[in-house]
Design an enzyme around this catalytic site. Structure first.
Site, mmCIF file in Angstrom:
data_model
loop_
_atom_site.group_PDB
_atom_site.id
_atom_site.type_symbol
_atom_site.label_atom_id
_atom_site.label_comp_id
_atom_site.label_asym_id
_atom_site.label_seq_id
_atom_site.Cartn_x
_atom_site.Cartn_y
_atom_site.Cartn_z
ATOM 1 N N CYS A 47 -10.406 3.415 -30.043
ATOM 2 C CA CYS A 47 -11.650 4.115 -30.369
ATOM 3 C C CYS A 47 -12.540 4.302 -29.155
ATOM 4 O O CYS A 47 -13.602 3.681 -29.032
ATOM 5 C CB CYS A 47 -12.371 3.358 -31.466
ATOM 6 S SG CYS A 47 -11.314 3.242 -32.911
ATOM 7 N N GLY A 68 0.767 -1.242 0.000
ATOM 8 C CA GLY A 68 0.000 0.000 0.000
ATOM 9 C C GLY A 68 0.793 1.284 0.000
ATOM 10 O O GLY A 68 0.233 2.370 -0.193
ATOM 11 N N GLY A 109 4.267 -3.546 -3.439
ATOM 12 C CA GLY A 109 4.362 -3.716 -4.889
ATOM 13 C C GLY A 109 4.778 -2.402 -5.514
ATOM 14 O O GLY A 109 5.937 -2.172 -5.863
ATOM 15 N N ARG A 110 3.810 -1.494 -5.586
ATOM 16 C CA ARG A 110 4.011 -0.213 -6.253
ATOM 17 C C ARG A 110 5.274 0.523 -5.771
ATOM 18 O O ARG A 110 6.036 1.037 -6.583
ATOM 19 C CB ARG A 110 2.788 0.679 -5.977
ATOM 20 C CG ARG A 110 2.793 1.988 -6.733
ATOM 21 C CD ARG A 110 1.696 2.929 -6.207
ATOM 22 N NE ARG A 110 0.431 2.281 -5.999
ATOM 23 C CZ ARG A 110 -0.570 2.233 -6.887
ATOM 24 N NH1 ARG A 110 -0.434 2.821 -8.055
ATOM 25 N NH2 ARG A 110 -1.703 1.625 -6.595
ATOM 26 N N TYR A 145 1.680 -1.749 -12.179
ATOM 27 C CA TYR A 145 0.304 -1.780 -12.670
ATOM 28 C C TYR A 145 0.180 -1.159 -14.064
ATOM 29 O O TYR A 145 -0.828 -0.549 -14.399
ATOM 30 C CB TYR A 145 -0.655 -1.100 -11.671
ATOM 31 C CG TYR A 145 -0.555 -1.705 -10.280
ATOM 32 C CD1 TYR A 145 -0.972 -3.007 -10.052
ATOM 33 C CD2 TYR A 145 0.016 -1.000 -9.218
ATOM 34 C CE1 TYR A 145 -0.852 -3.587 -8.797
ATOM 35 C CE2 TYR A 145 0.139 -1.571 -7.957
ATOM 36 C CZ TYR A 145 -0.299 -2.862 -7.754
ATOM 37 O OH TYR A 145 -0.178 -3.435 -6.507
HETATM 38 N N1 LLP Z 1 -1.096 -7.207 -0.987
HETATM 39 C C1 LLP Z 1 -2.355 -7.383 -1.419
HETATM 40 C C2 LLP Z 1 -3.188 -8.404 -0.780
HETATM 41 C C3 LLP Z 1 -2.865 -6.578 -2.452
HETATM 42 O O1 LLP Z 1 -4.113 -6.747 -2.860
HETATM 43 C C4 LLP Z 1 -2.034 -5.605 -3.047
HETATM 44 C C5 LLP Z 1 -2.517 -4.755 -4.147
HETATM 45 C C6 LLP Z 1 -0.708 -5.482 -2.576
HETATM 46 C C7 LLP Z 1 -0.272 -6.293 -1.543
HETATM 47 C C8 LLP Z 1 0.274 -4.493 -3.158
HETATM 48 O O2 LLP Z 1 -0.149 -3.197 -2.974
HETATM 49 P P1 LLP Z 1 0.837 -1.974 -3.336
HETATM 50 O O3 LLP Z 1 2.013 -2.054 -2.414
HETATM 51 O O4 LLP Z 1 1.254 -2.142 -4.744
HETATM 52 O O5 LLP Z 1 0.016 -0.773 -3.123
HETATM 53 N N2 LLP Z 1 -4.201 -1.548 -10.203
HETATM 54 C C9 LLP Z 1 -4.182 -0.544 -9.160
HETATM 55 C C10 LLP Z 1 -3.587 -1.071 -7.878
HETATM 56 C C11 LLP Z 1 -4.289 -2.308 -7.348
HETATM 57 C C12 LLP Z 1 -3.689 -2.838 -6.092
HETATM 58 C C13 LLP Z 1 -4.284 -4.152 -5.728
HETATM 59 N N3 LLP Z 1 -3.735 -4.799 -4.578
HETATM 60 C C14 LLP Z 1 -3.433 0.690 -9.671
HETATM 61 O O6 LLP Z 1 -3.019 0.711 -10.828
HETATM 62 O O7 LLP Z 1 -3.303 1.669 -8.939
#
Ligand code: LLP
Length: 453
Positions: free
Chosen positions: A353, A242, A278-279, A381
């Protein structure tokens, strides 16, 4: 002006680490995703260092960018992984990841996915419902392999992010309400093939400040204490991912103070802390390179001007889906002698389109035609959410390693796209009603020809 991090300008060309991005575009074509190995390593090490001596592990959230070379990089760094499907698990294994370092999240794990994960011996199932717990118990008993279990608790805190990526409120589909968690833990403890080891949550993505995450932590810790009172001792607490990044003018998530707060909250407890970022690890070190195709300037002052590029919403859907802002920068000015054009406000749009097909709106840029553009913040993403909409092949991916670069995914061909449809077309036709359509015949004739060639 460039974004810092792995980016710099040299000879008025945008570079990623030691590589000229215009050379990369010439070498591999456009649209192409380019990632900086150095940036990923640096951010991983920074987050790891922020947690200091606290007993902890980072489990990279594969969904953010699941390219095999990126996964291998994380495996080499000693990261664990957070997955949400058997496909992601296969990728981790192919990339050389240790199955024991894998956490399996997600609300909809299929029976065969659970069986596969049990057989390869993953580290933990992050269970999201009572029904899933029962299914996991059945499979574990059937295979006679105990399943390591954590229960994903929905701590009902507001992550203050985009509603589509907020996951920790009671109205979201994720996790088990705190009030039900205790009973579920007791059920799990009493099952011979379930091995209760942890507790987890993930409240959302692109979170700007640590406040909501620390609130969630307190809720989980209260539950950990309650569980200890009934004799359920956990060995880890997984606070999810997150952590937000700076796409534009957001304040950068303060990783160091988050780390310090986590250390304060957990020191003295016999709980290993897991995170699933992740991000934060991959977003900023990635760009999507795209080439300008056409300019459609408005002839009125208040009208819209469009710059049509060769990347589209099928390559990067974040602007269309979440109103996400990605900074856009000209990599290199067009050929010397091009007539100077005063900057004006452009919508940067793709060939798809749909009016929702834009990468950016109202950006002030001096465009002449033919420029190469870098869409920043595209490492997370981006490619993973790409599609073949409008029968567009997905982009190539390139990894920059200092001053060298290599392709880590080739551009998709039309052949790649239609492969799964051709078998059906080539099945013998039993009745005239099943006869292939005109277009289908053309496709199948073309394939036959390709095969002969
Ligand atoms: N753990 C779980 C259980 C998750 O569902 C997610 C992301 C993460 C970890 C990693 O979260 P991060 O550290 O990346 O914030 N497609 C969207 C983001 C969807 C995130 C879904 N879950 C975007 O492009 O912003």
């Amino acid at each position: 002006m460039s974004k810092g991090g792995p980016f710099s300008r040299n000879n008025n060309r945008l570079h990623m680490d030691g590589c000229d991005l215009s050379v990369i575009a010439e070498t591999y074509g456009t649209p192409t995703y380019v990632y900086s190995r150095n940036d990923i390593v640096h951010r991983y090490e920074r987050l790891d260092a922020a947690l200091g001596s606290l007993d902890h592990a980072l489990h990279y959230a594969v969904k953010a960018n699941s390219n095999l070379s990126i996964l291998r990089l994380f495996a080499d760094l000693g990261a664990g992984f957070d997955i949400v499907s058997a496909g992601e698990l296969e990728r981790v294994l192919i990339a050389g990841g240790d199955p024991k370092s894998v956490l399996f999240s997600g609300v909809g794990k299929r029976r065969e996915e659970i069986a596969f994960a049990l057989k390869v011996g993953i580290g933990c199932f992050n269970v999201e419902s009572g029904a899933e717990l029962d299914r996991l118990a059945d499979q574990a008993a059937l295979l006679q392999r105990p399943a390591p279990v954590s229960i994903r608790v929905n701590p009902n805190v507001d992550a203050a992010t985009h509603p589509y990526i907020s996951t920790g409120l009671k109205d979201n589909k994720f996790g088990v309400p705190q009030e039900q968690a205790l009973a579920l833990y007791e059920r799990a403890r009493d099952h011979a093939y379930l091995d209760v080891i942890g507790i987890d949550c993930h409240i959302g993505s692109q979170i700007a400040e640590s406040g909501p995450l620390l609130d969630a932590l307190q809720n989980l810790l209260a539950l950990v204490d309650r569980l200890a009172e009934v004799g359920i001792e956990l060995s880890h607490l997984d606070l999810g991912g997150g952590l937000g990044v700076r796409y534009h003018n957001e304040t950068e998530f303060d990783v160091e103070s988050y780390g310090a707060a986590l250390r304060r909250a957990l020191t003295g407890r016999k709980l290993k802390l897991l995170l699933e970022p992740g991000r934060f690890l991959v977003a900023t070190g990635g760009v999507l390179l795209t080439r300008l195709q056409y300019l459609k300037p408005s002839d009125t002052l208040d009208g819209k001007s469009f710059a049509v590029v060769d990347a589209a919403m099928n390559d990067l859907i974040r602007p269309a889906l979440y109103q996400a802002h990605h900074d856009i920068e000209i990599v290199a000015a067009t050929a010397a002698g091009a007539e100077e054009q005063a900057p004006r406000r452009w919508d940067i749009v793709g060939p798809v389109c749909e009016s929702g097909d834009f990468l950016a709106q109202n950006r002030t840029l001096a465009l002449h035609g033919g420029e190469l553009l870098a869409v920043h913040g595209a490492g997370a993403y981006g490619m993973v959410q790409a599609s073949n909409y409008n029968s567009r092949g997905r982009a190539a991916e390139v990894l920059v390693e200092g001053d060298s670069h290599r392709r880590i995914r080739r551009r998709e061909t039309l052949r790649d796209q239609i492969e799964h449809e051709i078998d059906d077309l080539e099945r013998p036709v039993d009745s005239p009603a099943d006869a292939p359509t005109h277009t289908a015949s053309i496709a199948s004739a073309a394939t036959a020809q390709e095969r002969r060639a």
